[in-house]
Structures are given as C-alpha cells and as structure tokens.
Scaffold this motif. Structure first.
Motif, PDB file in Angstrom:
ATOM      1  N   ASN A 171     -17.629 -66.214  12.399  1.00  0.00           N
ATOM      2  CA  ASN A 171     -19.030 -66.224  11.952  1.00  0.00           C
ATOM      3  C   ASN A 171     -19.990 -66.703  13.039  1.00  0.00           C
ATOM      4  N   PHE A 172     -19.475 -66.957  14.261  1.00  0.00           N
ATOM      5  CA  PHE A 172     -20.325 -67.413  15.364  1.00  0.00           C
ATOM      6  C   PHE A 172     -20.813 -66.213  16.174  1.00  0.00           C
ATOM      7  N   PRO A 173     -22.076 -66.223  16.600  1.00  0.00           N
ATOM      8  CA  PRO A 173     -22.542 -65.201  17.559  1.00  0.00           C
ATOM      9  C   PRO A 173     -21.830 -65.358  18.903  1.00  0.00           C
ATOM     10  N   VAL A 174     -21.864 -64.316  19.704  1.00  0.00           N
ATOM     11  CA  VAL A 174     -21.181 -64.342  21.000  1.00  0.00           C
ATOM     12  C   VAL A 174     -21.729 -65.470  21.868  1.00  0.00           C
ATOM     13  N   GLY A 175     -23.037 -65.689  21.818  1.00  0.00           N
ATOM     14  CA  GLY A 175     -23.628 -66.761  22.610  1.00  0.00           C
ATOM     15  C   GLY A 175     -23.108 -68.132  22.218  1.00  0.00           C
ATOM     16  N   VAL A 176     -22.901 -68.361  20.908  1.00  0.00           N
ATOM     17  CA  VAL A 176     -22.346 -69.640  20.443  1.00  0.00           C
ATOM     18  C   VAL A 176     -20.886 -69.767  20.866  1.00  0.00           C
ATOM     19  N   LEU A 177     -20.143 -68.662  20.848  1.00  0.00           N
ATOM     20  CA  LEU A 177     -18.758 -68.695  21.324  1.00  0.00           C
ATOM     21  C   LEU A 177     -18.702 -69.063  22.809  1.00  0.00           C
ATOM     22  N   ASP A 187     -16.216 -52.883  20.647  1.00  0.00           N
ATOM     23  CA  ASP A 187     -16.458 -53.795  21.775  1.00  0.00           C
ATOM     24  C   ASP A 187     -16.757 -55.211  21.282  1.00  0.00           C
ATOM     25  N   VAL A 188     -17.567 -55.309  20.240  1.00  0.00           N
ATOM     26  CA  VAL A 188     -17.938 -56.623  19.719  1.00  0.00           C
ATOM     27  C   VAL A 188     -16.711 -57.358  19.198  1.00  0.00           C
ATOM     28  N   ARG A 189     -15.879 -56.668  18.446  1.00  0.00           N
ATOM     29  CA  ARG A 189     -14.722 -57.345  17.844  1.00  0.00           C
ATOM     30  C   ARG A 189     -13.663 -57.693  18.879  1.00  0.00           C
ATOM     31  N   VAL A 190     -13.477 -56.863  19.872  1.00  0.00           N
ATOM     32  CA  VAL A 190     -12.496 -57.178  20.912  1.00  0.00           C
ATOM     33  C   VAL A 190     -12.951 -58.403  21.707  1.00  0.00           C
ATOM     34  N   VAL A 191     -14.231 -58.415  22.118  1.00  0.00           N
ATOM     35  CA  VAL A 191     -14.744 -59.539  22.910  1.00  0.00           C
ATOM     36  C   VAL A 191     -14.729 -60.824  22.088  1.00  0.00           C
ATOM     37  N   ALA A 231     -20.633 -56.822  24.577  1.00  0.00           N
ATOM     38  CA  ALA A 231     -20.981 -57.434  23.293  1.00  0.00           C
ATOM     39  C   ALA A 231     -22.318 -58.159  23.430  1.00  0.00           C
ATOM     40  N   PRO A 232     -23.296 -57.885  22.554  1.00  0.00           N
ATOM     41  CA  PRO A 232     -24.591 -58.575  22.620  1.00  0.00           C
ATOM     42  C   PRO A 232     -24.443 -60.071  22.338  1.00  0.00           C
ATOM     43  N   LEU A 233     -25.369 -60.868  22.863  1.00  0.00           N
ATOM     44  CA  LEU A 233     -25.320 -62.319  22.672  1.00  0.00           C
ATOM     45  C   LEU A 233     -25.393 -62.715  21.209  1.00  0.00           C
ATOM     46  N   ALA A 234     -26.140 -61.950  20.404  1.00  0.00           N
ATOM     47  CA  ALA A 234     -26.363 -62.316  19.009  1.00  0.00           C
ATOM     48  C   ALA A 234     -25.384 -61.647  18.052  1.00  0.00           C
ATOM     49  N   ALA A 235     -24.440 -60.858  18.541  1.00  0.00           N
ATOM     50  CA  ALA A 235     -23.494 -60.149  17.671  1.00  0.00           C
ATOM     51  C   ALA A 235     -22.380 -61.080  17.205  1.00  0.00           C
ATOM     52  N   LYS A 236     -21.843 -60.816  16.001  1.00  0.00           N
ATOM     53  CA  LYS A 236     -20.753 -61.592  15.413  1.00  0.00           C
ATOM     54  C   LYS A 236     -19.571 -60.680  15.109  1.00  0.00           C
ATOM     55  N   PHE A 237     -18.415 -61.305  14.925  1.00  0.00           N
ATOM     56  CA  PHE A 237     -17.206 -60.552  14.585  1.00  0.00           C
ATOM     57  C   PHE A 237     -17.346 -59.887  13.215  1.00  0.00           C
ATOM     58  N   MET A 238     -18.027 -60.528  12.277  1.00  0.00           N
ATOM     59  CA  MET A 238     -18.139 -60.034  10.908  1.00  0.00           C
ATOM     60  C   MET A 238     -19.351 -59.129  10.693  1.00  0.00           C
ATOM     61  N   ASN A 239     -20.095 -58.782  11.756  1.00  0.00           N
ATOM     62  CA  ASN A 239     -21.237 -57.887  11.602  1.00  0.00           C
ATOM     63  C   ASN A 239     -20.788 -56.502  11.150  1.00  0.00           C
ATOM     64  N   SER A 240     -21.657 -55.854  10.417  1.00  0.00           N
ATOM     65  CA  SER A 240     -21.400 -54.480   9.980  1.00  0.00           C
ATOM     66  C   SER A 240     -21.700 -53.517  11.129  1.00  0.00           C
ATOM     67  N   PRO A 241     -21.192 -52.288  11.072  1.00  0.00           N
ATOM     68  CA  PRO A 241     -21.505 -51.308  12.134  1.00  0.00           C
ATOM     69  C   PRO A 241     -23.001 -51.080  12.313  1.00  0.00           C
ATOM     70  N   ALA A 242     -23.772 -51.141  11.220  1.00  0.00           N
ATOM     71  CA  ALA A 242     -25.221 -50.927  11.331  1.00  0.00           C
ATOM     72  C   ALA A 242     -25.881 -52.062  12.100  1.00  0.00           C
ATOM     73  N   GLU A 243     -25.463 -53.296  11.849  1.00  0.00           N
ATOM     74  CA  GLU A 243     -26.047 -54.444  12.546  1.00  0.00           C
ATOM     75  C   GLU A 243     -25.698 -54.418  14.027  1.00  0.00           C
ATOM     76  N   VAL A 244     -24.483 -53.997  14.349  1.00  0.00           N
ATOM     77  CA  VAL A 244     -24.082 -53.918  15.757  1.00  0.00           C
ATOM     78  C   VAL A 244     -24.824 -52.791  16.452  1.00  0.00           C
ATOM     79  N   SER A 245     -25.006 -51.669  15.767  1.00  0.00           N
ATOM     80  CA  SER A 245     -25.735 -50.541  16.353  1.00  0.00           C
ATOM     81  C   SER A 245     -27.186 -50.903  16.634  1.00  0.00           C
TER      82      SER A 245
END
Length: 416
Positions: free
Chosen positions: A231-237, A174-178, A152-166
């Motif tokens: 709504n928090f990025p992975v880095g904030v989590l 991966d992003v949602r599980v992490v 999961a990227p540092l800046a990715a969020k649980f609520m991101n769309s597939p395009a934003e994660v891509s």
C-alpha cells in the motif's frame, strides 16, 4: 493510511520544501523531470533526517545494551514479587532509575522519524491525485508525475488499478515488478539488521525472555513491512528502503566498534585489537583505549572474552593500564608462562569408555600375574629337597583332603 498521514499534515510544508531544494540540485545534473532527480531527492531527505537522529540512535544503543544487562535482575524481581504486581512495578522503576535506563529509548528513532514518513506519504499521495501541496506548485507537480524509477512512477502503488497506473503514464506490470522487488529488499534488509543484532551483539551467556522477544521480532517485522509495503507509493518505498540500509550500516559500525560485553562481536573486536597491539606494540585510537580502560576497571568481574584478551597481552609481556595503554611487564609474562606450563602438566581427562577399557586391561594383567605367581610357588615347592632320614611315604603322616594338618584328637568311643 491516508487518515493517519493527514494527522501529520502540519509537517508536509517543511518536508516538501527540503525535497524541492534537493530536486533543484539533482535536476541540474540529471534533468528536472527524471526519476533520478526526484528519487535522489527522497534519498537525501532520509540521509538528512538520519544524521539529525544520530544522538537518538546512540541513546537507543545504550538503552538496548542496558536492558540486556538488566535482564537477570528484572527476572529475579518478577519471581520475587510474582503475586504483588504493584510492588513488582515499583521495584522495576527503581531499578531503571538506579541504572539510568529508559525502556522507551529503544523506540525513540522510530518515533522521531514517523512524522517525516507520514508527511512524505501525504506529499506523494497528493502528487498521485494531481493536487498541489506544500511548496510543490503545478509545474513541480507535473514534473513529479512524469518522473519514473525503472518504469514505475513515484506515486504508483502495488495495489493500484490499471486505470490509475495508466493515468500516471506507466504499465501495471512495470509498477508491480518494481514495487515487489523493493518490498522484498526492504523486508530482507530489516531481517538482516535484526539478525545481525541477535547473532553478533547479544551476550550468549545470559538466557532471558528479552532474547526470545527479539528473536520473534526478527521474523515478525519483515512480514509486517511486506504486508504494509503493497500500500506504499514507490517514493515511500524508496524512503523506507534507504532508511533500512542506513540503519543496517550504522548498526554494523556500532557493533564493530563498540560491541556488547560477552557477545560474539566483542570476541572478534578484541581479537582484532590484540593483533593490532602485537603489530604496533601499543593501543592506537581513542575508542580502543577506552575499551582497554573499561576492561581494566572491571577487575575480577571481567568475562571470559576479556580475560582471554588480558592473557594474550600477558603472553606478549604487556599489561593493560588504567589510562587504556599497555606497558611492558615481566611479571605478567612470567604468570602467563607459569599458567601455560601448569595447564600442559595437567593430564587429559579420559572418557568413560577409555576408563572402562583401562580397568579391564588392568584386571587381565592382575589375573595373569596372579596365575604366574601361583605356578612359580608350586614349582618352588616341588623343587624343594626332602629332609633325609624320614620316610618318603606314609599315609599316617599325610593329611587327607578336608582334614586339618597336625596331631588329630582321638575319636569318641561312640563314633568308632
């Protein structure tokens, strides 16, 4: 969240500078573009901030403890000035001033680290938007966007769309599980921290609304973190999870070393202290001597746990001193033995059922003894020899049933 974070944009430069300095250190070990380098940089930022906030944390502990002690007095003031709110507030402020208590001190650590939290959120949002911020230039920006923590990227969020994660080079699964696992761990650590405070470090002999309030917060805070966490990025989590784990460990240390009087933690602490004194014959450590010193200073105002500790020392032939040490005392040992003997001589209190059973058995025995006594007296009367020279029979000399014995008065002529 972005609007709130922008209010703390003035602190983004020092936060980004600290992260970059730690990144240089960990990048030389794990690689500049790895999630380990960037993730450990965020963890180190948390540790640095929390070390600086230790004095505020100590004030928070003291304020929380003072608030717990003052709850009975506060409740009495509220009941006394129930109809006069202004006088009630004045008396409350007077009580705080006399005891040196600040109700806002319990919120100081959270308030102090909030600017750093929102500044980090602002930095990670800029990384997700591919914007330079603070001291993070384009090369560091590209490195941060390539860094992944368990996919999961540092800046990715649980609520991101597939395009934003891509766009960040990762998959939505991966992003949602992490993020889900980290949100659960963050909420669980918050719940355990609050539960540890409520079950171990609260005086259970005092029931106040403050305890009910803390019990409600024990369940409300984890829910708030779970809702906000999506709504928090992975880095904030990573930042918030590290903060919760640090708080939990710090609180555990404080509870074990300096528990609230009358709490379960104090009972466990004094039990360990008594075992240490039994093994070494002295009080070791400045913290433990300060504890004994406070117990001695209380005198007759000691709680049951502290009296139990003093009694345990007396059984060892020791007496606590004003300087926090212990000394040999034959008087204390004799008093402890006398008290134990007196307690042994006291009969055990019977239950209601046992008392009723004993009464019934005693009544049965009394009835049996009365009946046997009556039989014995009758047998003695039958065995008594009759006087010689007097007729053995004669209706005139025997009292009839219902008539008085002895000479009878003559009947009235009208009744003949």
């Amino acid at each position: 969240m972005d609007t709130i974070a922008s209010l703390f944009s003035f602190i983004t430069w020092p936060v980004s500078w600290v992260i970059v300095q730690f990144h240089k250190l960990y990048g030389a070990i794990f690689g500049a573009d790895t999630g380990w380098a960037w993730g450990l940089s965020i963890v180190s930022l948390v540790v640095l901030i929390r070390i600086c906030l230790i004095p505020l944390f100590v004030k928070q502990i003291k304020s929380t403890r003072n608030m717990q002690v003052l709850q009975p007095k506060m409740k009495a003031i509220q009941e006394r000035y129930k109809s006069d709110k202004q006088r009630q507030s004045e008396e409350m402020m007077k009580l705080y001033k006399e005891t040196g208590t600040n109700p806002l001190s319990s919120c100081l650590p959270i308030l102090a680290q909030s600017p750093f939290f929102f500044a980090l959120y602002h930095v990670l949002s800029a990384i997700a938007s591919n914007k330079k911020i603070g001291v993070i230039d384009q090369s560091l920006l590209d490195s941060a966007r390539q860094a992944h923590i368990f996919g999961a990227p540092l800046a990715a969020k649980f609520m991101n769309s597939p395009a934003e994660v891509s766009a960040l080079g990762a998959s939505l699964t991966d992003v949602r599980v992490v993020t889900a696992v980290m949100i659960v761990m963050m909420s669980a650590s918050q719940f355990f921290t609050q539960r540890q405070l409520m079950t171990k470090n609260v005086d259970l002999t005092v029931k106040t609304p403050y305890m009910q309030q803390q019990k409600m917060l024990m369940y409300i805070f984890p829910v708030i973190f779970a809702v906000m966490g999506i709504n928090f990025p992975v880095g904030v989590l990573v930042y918030w999870l590290t903060t919760n784990v640090w708080t939990m460990g710090q609180q555990m240390y404080v509870i074990n070393q300096n528990p609230t009087p009358g709490s379960k933690a104090q009972d466990q602490y004094l039990t360990r202290l008594l075992k240490s004194v039994t093994a070494h014959g002295e009080v070791r450590g400045r913290t433990r001597r300060n504890t004994v010193k406070r117990i001695v200073a209380k005198g007759p105002d000691r709680n049951d746990i502290e009296r139990k500790f003093v009694t345990g020392l007396a059984k060892l032939g020791l007496a606590p001193q004003e300087d926090g040490s212990v000394a040999k005392s034959d008087t204390a040992a004799a008093e402890a033995e006398g008290g134990a003997a007196q307690r042994r001589q006291q009969p055990k209190r019977q239950t209601k059922a046992q008392r009723q059973t004993g009464t019934a058995q005693a009544g049965g025995k009394d009835a049996e003894s009365t009946e046997s006594g009556a039989k014995t007296s009758l047998q003695k009367q039958d065995d008594k020899p009759k006087p010689a020279g007097k007729p053995a029979s004669g209706s005139s000399r025997q009292a009839k049933s219902g008539q008085r014995k002895g000479p009878q008065r003559p009947k009235h002529p009208s009744k003949k």
